[in-house]
Every structure is written in C-alpha cells, then in structure tokens.
Design an enzyme around this catalytic site. Structure first.
Site, short mmCIF file in Angstrom:
data_model
loop_
_atom_site.label_atom_id
_atom_site.label_comp_id
_atom_site.label_asym_id
_atom_site.label_seq_id
_atom_site.Cartn_x
_atom_site.Cartn_y
_atom_site.Cartn_z
N ILE A 41 23.94 17.49 24.45
CA ILE A 41 25.62 17.66 25.10
C ILE A 41 26.54 17.27 24.25
O ILE A 41 26.38 16.12 23.56
CB ILE A 41 25.26 16.77 26.32
CG1 ILE A 41 24.37 17.21 27.65
CG2 ILE A 41 26.76 16.56 27.01
CD1 ILE A 41 24.13 16.11 28.51
N GLY A 101 21.36 20.05 28.74
CA GLY A 101 22.50 20.79 27.85
C GLY A 101 22.26 22.16 27.64
O GLY A 101 22.87 22.78 26.73
N ILE A 143 20.83 25.97 21.44
CA ILE A 143 19.86 25.43 20.60
C ILE A 143 18.98 24.65 21.67
O ILE A 143 18.01 24.43 21.44
CB ILE A 143 20.60 24.36 19.70
CG1 ILE A 143 21.16 25.11 18.69
CG2 ILE A 143 19.45 23.50 19.02
CD1 ILE A 143 21.95 24.11 17.74
N LYS A 203 30.12 13.07 16.02
CA LYS A 203 28.59 13.30 15.79
C LYS A 203 28.41 12.11 15.02
O LYS A 203 27.14 11.59 14.94
CB LYS A 203 28.58 14.70 15.03
CG LYS A 203 28.74 15.83 15.80
CD LYS A 203 27.51 15.90 16.95
CE LYS A 203 27.35 17.24 17.61
NZ LYS A 203 26.43 17.04 18.82
N LEU A 221 27.32 29.08 22.00
CA LEU A 221 28.77 28.87 22.99
C LEU A 221 29.92 27.79 22.20
O LEU A 221 30.77 28.02 22.10
CB LEU A 221 28.36 28.87 24.20
CG LEU A 221 29.60 28.63 25.23
CD1 LEU A 221 30.44 29.87 25.32
CD2 LEU A 221 29.23 28.32 26.67
N TYR A 270 36.17 21.02 12.21
CA TYR A 270 35.35 20.52 12.95
C TYR A 270 35.79 19.09 13.60
O TYR A 270 35.64 18.94 14.80
CB TYR A 270 33.98 20.41 12.21
CG TYR A 270 33.00 19.98 13.12
CD1 TYR A 270 32.44 20.99 14.16
CD2 TYR A 270 31.96 18.69 12.98
CE1 TYR A 270 31.32 20.76 14.94
CE2 TYR A 270 30.77 18.83 13.97
CZ TYR A 270 30.54 19.57 14.69
OH TYR A 270 29.45 19.43 15.66
N ASP A 321 26.31 15.12 35.65
CA ASP A 321 27.69 15.08 34.96
C ASP A 321 27.57 13.93 34.12
O ASP A 321 27.77 12.63 34.59
CB ASP A 321 28.89 15.20 35.86
CG ASP A 321 30.10 15.08 35.04
OD1 ASP A 321 30.06 14.70 33.79
OD2 ASP A 321 31.19 15.32 35.82
#
Length: 252
Positions: free
Chosen positions: A91, A14, A21, A161, A193, A154, A63
């Site tokens: 990721i 990732g 991070i 998450k 990003l 979000y 991937d």
C-alpha cells in the site's frame, strides 16, 4: 504447484488490479499452496478485485488511514479464518501533483499524506496484525529504489519509501519477540497503476529497463517469487532486510 506455502494463510493488502505487484505476489503464493485473504479500501477497489477473486468471503474492507478500520478488518479476518501466517503490505499513495517537478513544491499536507498511507500504515498494520499472526509469521512490504536515490519526479514518495524502509528495521526489532519477521522487497520499475501517476513515467520505465542485466524489465511474478520465499519457513533467518528484485538496476 509446489508445497512451499502449503497450510499457510496470508493476508494480502493492496491489490488494485491484475497489473499490481501485489497480484503477482498473490499468484506466486497461491501457486505455492497458500490460502489468501484480501483487503480492499473501497467499493471501487472491491469491484476490480472481485474480477480476480471469486470468493466474496475472502474480501475484507480495510482503510489503512483509519486505525478503527484496520482493527475491525483484522478482527473479521480472525473470526472467518483464524490466525494467519503472513501479511503482505503493498500500500502506498501520494497526490499526483506531488509527483512531478521539484521536491520544494510539495505541500505540507501532501507530504504528510504520503507518509501516513505509504509508511505509517505498515506500523499500524503490524500493531493490529500482532493479534492475528501466528508464531512464526512474516510481514512483507514493497519499496522502491527511489528511497535511496533522487529519482526524477518521485519526490515525496521517495521520502516516504525511505521512511518505510526505516520502519521495517524498527518493526523487525520489536516484532521479533512475537515470532514475526519483517522485511521489504525493493521491486524494479514496473508499469502499474501507481507508476502511471508519476510525471514522465514512460521515461522512467525505459531507463530502468535499459539498466537491467538482460535489457528486460522485471515482472510482477518475479517479484512474487521472492515474496513467496519471504512468507515461507525457508526465510526464517531473514529479518529486517530489503531485498532487491530489479534485475540489477540498483547496481549502477
């Protein structure tokens, strides 16, 4: 450099660029003696990653939306480096149009995509990673406070998450018999990003910074310190947990 992770091999999934991070975690793990191997999704990410990692053989294409790609990548890692002592799963993805406005505007396809890449991929990584992980070993993933609170814009990522954190608990239960502990780090808002894809991200970053205990945002290296700990044998008793590294933002 300390010897906290000396002799350990960690697979990092990732890293997008030097602001990631995952890169902060990588820096801290390397400074503590770990040997790192990196996966990348495509040629564009590989090009960016190559600026940070000079050894070509330590870059492996993977991937996570494709089980065959994960399986092949892990077989290649095993052939080149042998078994590893940890996997950092950093990721997540959602379409930009799903990260603004009201959650009801999320498309069925966009919701499913966010779940697939951001949450299910951890389960897939654990499934195939079991074959290349030592006993003991550690899997660490990255989450965010939006899993618990309705953070503006979000949206589907917050739901993903929450699913990721539930997956951590179930995986921690099931991977324990193989000697692998599974945990998550809930990192504070950092200008990466990924964050810049969220509508109104500047306001989100400012609000988060104002709520830290010292008025300064957490850094990728500070998150990385906790990652290094979770990859080390010092964390052998930490299982199925979410550790906050946000300078206290989640307290308010």
């Amino acid at each position: 450099m300390s010897d906290l992770l000396k002799g350990k091999k960690i697979l990092v999934m990732g890293v997008a660029n030097k602001r990631s991070i995952a890169w902060g975690c990588s820096q801290m793990m390397m400074e503590n003696g770990a040997e790192l191997i990196f996966t990348y999704q495509n040629d564009r990410i590989k090009k960016s990653l190559s600026r940070l990692v000079s050894e070509e053989e330590k870059l492996v294409e993977c991937d996570v939306s494709d089980d065959a790609s994960i399986e092949n990548a892990f077989k290649l890692v095993n052939e080149r480096f042998g078994k590893v002592d940890g996997i950092l799963h950093a990721i997540a993805f959602a379409n930009k149009e799903e990260l603004g406005g009201e959650i009801m505007q999320a498309s069925r396809e966009g919701y499913a995509l966010a779940q697939d890449i951001s949450a299910y991929s951890l389960i897939a990584v654990a499934k195939y990673g079991r074959e290349i992980l030592n006993d003991p070993s550690s899997i660490v993933t990255l989450t965010y406070f939006g899993s618990e609170r309705a953070i503006p814009n979000y949206n589907v990522m917050g739901v993903a998450k929450a699913s990721l954190e539930a997956s951590v608990r179930y995986l921690a239960r099931d991977m324990a018999k193989y000697g692998t502990r599974v945990n998550a780090i809930s990192a504070g808002a950092i200008k990466t990003l990924a964050v810049t894809g969220i509508k109104g991200h500047s306001e989100l970053l400012k609000m988060s910074e104002e709520r830290t205990v010292d008025g300064e945002s957490v850094t990728i290296r500070e998150v990385g310190g906790t990652c290094a700990f979770l990859m080390s044998d010092l964390s052998i008793g930490v299982v199925g947990d979410v550790i906050y590294v946000d300078k206290g933002v989640h307290l308010i």
